[in-house]
Design a protein around this motif. Structure first.
Motif, PDB file in Angstrom:
ATOM      1  N   CYS A 115       0.067   3.327   3.361  1.00  0.00           N
ATOM      2  CA  CYS A 115       0.463   2.717   4.641  1.00  0.00           C
ATOM      3  C   CYS A 115       1.919   2.269   4.629  1.00  0.00           C
ATOM      4  O   CYS A 115       2.575   2.275   5.652  1.00  0.00           O
ATOM      5  CB  CYS A 115      -0.424   1.519   4.941  1.00  0.00           C
ATOM      6  SG  CYS A 115      -2.176   1.883   4.845  1.00  0.00           S
TER       7      CYS A 115
ATOM      8  N   CYS B 264       0.871  -1.173   0.000  1.00  0.00           N
ATOM      9  CA  CYS B 264       0.000   0.000   0.000  1.00  0.00           C
ATOM     10  C   CYS B 264       0.909   1.225   0.000  1.00  0.00           C
ATOM     11  O   CYS B 264       1.766   1.380   0.866  1.00  0.00           O
ATOM     12  CB  CYS B 264      -0.906   0.008   1.228  1.00  0.00           C
ATOM     13  SG  CYS B 264      -1.844   1.526   1.394  1.00  0.00           S
TER      14      CYS B 264
ATOM     15  N   SER C 251      -4.922  -3.163   3.666  1.00  0.00           N
ATOM     16  CA  SER C 251      -5.062  -1.729   3.874  1.00  0.00           C
ATOM     17  C   SER C 251      -6.462  -1.229   3.529  1.00  0.00           C
ATOM     18  O   SER C 251      -7.065  -1.651   2.549  1.00  0.00           O
ATOM     19  CB  SER C 251      -4.038  -0.989   3.017  1.00  0.00           C
ATOM     20  OG  SER C 251      -4.244   0.406   3.117  1.00  0.00           O
TER      21      SER C 251
END
Length: 150
Positions: free
Chosen positions: A47, A44, A55
């Motif tokens: 993230c 991600c 995520s």
């Protein structure tokens, strides 16, 4: 006690939470399994330490949908992953590729272990007591002469 055991069992049975929404799931189980395999290896970008499968970020959802669209269009797993990498760069891969440009990344753990072992070896050699050596004949004669004076 029984309540605590039931709570522990429920906690362990829950397993990892997945962010894949029901409307994203493909009707074909084999295709969905392939999509999950691919998305488990993609990072991600928001993230950074989660796969897009784990995520809840909107960009991760877009990537999951994009992977599924590529698979529905007939791409192989590798083609779908290559498409994402071409679009977002190698950073999107949770496991970096092994190449000349990533050699330092892959070699750093080995170098750290080797340098640590060398440091421990040097420290052990430095702290080893020096072997005792006897007095030379000249030193023994000097000690004997000093002792005779008294």
């Amino acid at each position: 006690m029984r309540r605590a055991a039931l709570l522990l069992a429920a906690f362990l049975a829950a397993g990892p939470a997945r962010a894949v929404q029901p409307n994203e799931v493909l009707p074909d189980p084999a295709l969905e399994h392939r999509a999950r395999e691919i998305s488990a290896g993609l990072r991600c970008l928001v993230c950074q330490n989660q796969s897009i499968d784990d995520s809840d970020a909107p960009l991760a959802k877009d990537l999951r949908v994009l992977v599924r669209d590529r698979l529905k269009a007939g791409d192989t797993n590798q083609q779908a992953e290559d498409f994402i990498v071409r679009r977002y760069g190698e950073f999107v891969l949770l496991r970096p590729v092994f190449g000349l440009h990533t050699l330092l990344l892959w070699a750093t753990p080995l170098l750290a272990v080797l340098l640590g072992g060398f440091g421990i070896w040097r420290l052990a050699r430095r702290r080893a007591p020096a072997p005792e050596r006897g007095l030379s004949p000249a030193e023994e004669a000097e000690v004997a002469a000093l002792l005779k004076r008294d």
